[in-house]
Design an enzyme around this catalytic site. Structure first.
Site, short mmCIF file in Angstrom:
data_model
loop_
_atom_site.label_atom_id
_atom_site.label_comp_id
_atom_site.label_asym_id
_atom_site.label_seq_id
_atom_site.Cartn_x
_atom_site.Cartn_y
_atom_site.Cartn_z
N LYS A 10 36.88 75.71 28.34
CA LYS A 10 36.31 74.40 28.65
C LYS A 10 37.25 73.57 29.52
O LYS A 10 36.81 72.61 30.17
CB LYS A 10 35.98 73.64 27.37
N ASP B 145 32.12 68.36 20.48
CA ASP B 145 32.58 68.86 19.18
C ASP B 145 34.01 69.37 19.32
O ASP B 145 34.53 70.03 18.44
CB ASP B 145 31.64 69.91 18.60
C1 LIG Z 1 35.18 77.72 22.37
C2 LIG Z 1 33.77 77.56 22.80
N1 LIG Z 1 33.05 78.66 23.05
C3 LIG Z 1 31.78 78.57 23.45
C4 LIG Z 1 31.15 77.35 23.60
C5 LIG Z 1 29.71 77.30 24.01
O1 LIG Z 1 29.53 76.77 25.28
P1 LIG Z 1 28.13 76.14 25.70
O2 LIG Z 1 27.90 74.93 24.83
O3 LIG Z 1 28.29 75.80 27.13
O4 LIG Z 1 27.08 77.16 25.45
C6 LIG Z 1 31.88 76.18 23.34
C7 LIG Z 1 31.25 74.86 23.49
O5 LIG Z 1 31.80 73.85 23.11
C8 LIG Z 1 33.22 76.28 22.93
O6 LIG Z 1 33.96 75.20 22.68
#
Ligand SMILES: Cc1ncc(COP(=O)(O)O)c(C=O)c1O
Length: 397
Positions: free
Chosen positions: A80, A128
Site C-alpha cells: 500500500k 483499516d
Molecule cells: C496487506 C493488505 N493486503 C491486501 C489488501 C487488499 O487490497 P484491496 O482493498 O485493494 O483489495 C489490503 C487492503 O488494505 C492490505 O492492507
C-alpha cells in the site's frame, strides 16, 4: 497430499471471462508508466524480493511458487506504500496546478518547490491501517496535513504507526463503512480532499492513481519472471490490489497472462458475492476477519470493472487457515527462506495450499504439478503485537 494447513473447505465460483478492454481502459498503459517514472525516483525506492518457495511447491505438488514479499516496501510494511502516497501527490498536483493556473510537475512538488501551497491542502481517508499509513507517509513527505479515520476494530499499533507519521487519527465507534462516510462528510464540510483506495459513483481519480501506484510492484514481478506464471492468487479487500495487478499483468503478457484466482475471507466476501450476482454487490460484515486489510463489504466499482472481465475464479477461505499460514511462512520447510508476513498477506498462499489438499478443487482450478503460481505477499509485520500472538500459537493444527 500434504497436511501443512488444517483441513478446510473453500468456497468456489468459476467465473466466465468476458471479452473487454477494462484492463487497458480503467488503468491505461500511460497511467502505469507515469506512476513508475515517479515512484522509482523516491528516496528509499528498491524492488521488493520475489521469493521462490521451492520446498513448499514440491510439498504441495505444484511446479513453482513465487511469493512477492512486500514487507520491506519503503519501510512501511506493505504494498500500500505505493498507492496512497502516490495518489496524495497527484491530488496536490491537481490542486496546486488549478490554483496557480499552470501545470506543476510531481517532481517539483516532491522537491518542496510548492511547500507553502501543499501545507494548505488537507488530505483525508478512512482506513483499516495500511492505506492510511501510506497516505500519512506521503503527506509527511510532500508537506500536506493529513487526517485518518479508523473504525473501532483497527488495532492501536496500526493507529500509532500513523500518528508517528504525523497524521491526526480519528477513531470512531462504528465500522469501516461508517468511517468512510465520516471522512467524506467532514471533507465536504471543511474543503479537505478524500484520498480513498476505493472508488464510487463520481469519484475515480485518487483510486485510479492508487491502483496505478501498485503497478510498480507488478512491473518488478514481470521484470523478474522470464515466463508468465500459470496462476496468480490475489487477495481481495475492495479489489484494488487485484485489479491493479491483473491490469498490469494483462498489459505485459497479453493473452499469455496467468489464470486469475481471487481469494477473500469468508467473513468479508464482497467480490465473491459480486461474481455470484454478475454485478458489484455489497456483503454485510457480521464479524471482523483477522485479515484486517481484507475486511471490506463494498467492492470498488473501478476494480470490479476490471475483475468482472479478467478474473477466472473466486474463492473464499475460513479464518482457521490464517494463523497456521503465517506460521508456515515464518517457520518454513527446510530449504525455503523464512518470511515474516502479516495476516492479509497469506490469503493466496493459504488458499493455494487448501486447494491442493482438495483434488476436486485442484482440478477445477487447473492446478497440477506443472503449475507456476504467483502470490502477492501484500504485507510484512504491520502489527508486531498481533504477529507475536500468532507466532505463540501451536504449530500443529
Ligand atoms: C496487506 C493488505 N493486503 C491486501 C489488501 C487488499 O487490497 P484491496 O482493498 O485493494 O483489495 C489490503 C487492503 O488494505 C492490505 O492492507
Amino acid at each position: 497430499m500434504s497436511d501443512l494447513l488444517p483441513a478446510a473447505k473453500l468456497g468456489h465460483i468459476a467465473a466466465t471471462r468476458k471479452e473487454g478492454d477494462a484492463a487497458f481502459r480503467v488503468l491505461s498503459v500511460e497511467d502505469f508508466a507515469n506512476s513508475r517514472a515517479e515512484i522509482t525516483q523516491w528516496e528509499g525506492y528498491a524492488p521488493t524480493p520475489l521469493v521462490s518457495l521451492s520446498a513448499l511447491a514440491a510439498a504441495i505438488g505444484v511446479g513453482e511458487i513465487h511469493y512477492k514479499h512486500e514487507g520491506p516496501r519503503f519501510g512501511l510494511g506493505s504494498f500500500k506504500a505505493l498507492g496512497g502516497s502516490y495518489a496524495a501527490l497527484r491530488v496536490l498536483q491537481r490542486q496546486i496546478s488549478a490554483k496557480l493556473g499552470q501545470e506543476v510537475s510531481l517532481e517539483d512538488i516532491r522537491l518542496g518547490k510548492y511547500k507553502d501551497e501543499a501545507a494548505k491542502i488537507t488530505l483525508v481517508s478512512a482506513t483499516d491501517g495500511n492505506h492510511g499509513r501510506s497516505l500519512a507517509w506521503g503527506c509527511q513527505r510532500f508537506g500536506a496535513p493529513c487526517r485518518i479515520y479508523i473504525h473501532a476494530e483497527v488495532s492501536e499499533g496500526r493507529a500509532e504507526a500513523m500518528r508517528e507519521l504525523g497524521a491526526e487519527v480519528i477513531r470512531i465507534t462504528g465500522d469501516y463503512d461508517e468511517s468512510v462516510v465520516l471522512a467524506k462528510t467532514e471533507a465536504e464540510e471543511n474543503g479537505w480532499f478524500v484520498v480513498s483506495d476505493t472508488s464510487w459513483e463520481g469519484y475515480s481519480e485518487p483510486p485510479r492513481d492508487v491502483m496505478a501506484g501498485y503497478g510498480v510492484m507488478t512491473s518488478e514481478i514481470c521484470n523478474s519472471l522470464g515466463t508468465p506464471p500459470s496462476h496468480v492468487f490475489l487477495q481481495g479487500g475492495v479489489g484494488g490490489l487485484a485489479a491493479g495487478v491483473v491490469a498490469g499483468l494483462r498489459q505485459h503478457w497479453g493473452k499469455e497472462g496467468p489464470r486469475v484466482v481471487i481469494v477473500e475471507p469468508e467473513l468479508a466476501a464482497c467480490l465473491f458475492e459480486s461474481a455470484r450476482n454478475g454485478e458489484a454487490t455489497n456483503f454485510a460484515i457480521q464479524e471482523e476477519t483477522l485479515m484486517a486489510g481484507l475486511s471490506c463489504g463494498e467492492p470498488s466499482g473501478m476494480a470490479w470493472e476490471v475483475l468482472s472481465e479478467e478474473a477466472d475464479d473466486f474463492l473464499t477461505m475460513p479464518e482457521s487457515l490464517v494463523a497456521p499460514a503465517v506460521r508456515l511462512l515464518a517457520r518454513p520447510l527446510p530449504g525455503d527462506e523464512a518470511i515474516e508476513a502479516g495476516e492479509s498477506a497469506i490469503a493466496g498462499l493459504a488458499a493455494l495450499i487448501a486447494a491442493r489438499q482438495d483434488a476436486d478443487l485442484s482440478a477445477k482450478l487447473g492446478l497440477d504439478a506443472n503449475s507456476r503460481v504467483l502470490l502477492i505477499g501484500s504485507e510484512g509485520v504491520t502489527d508486531p503485537a498481533i504477529f507475536a500472538q500468532i507466532m505463540e500459537g501451536a504449530d500443529a493444527a
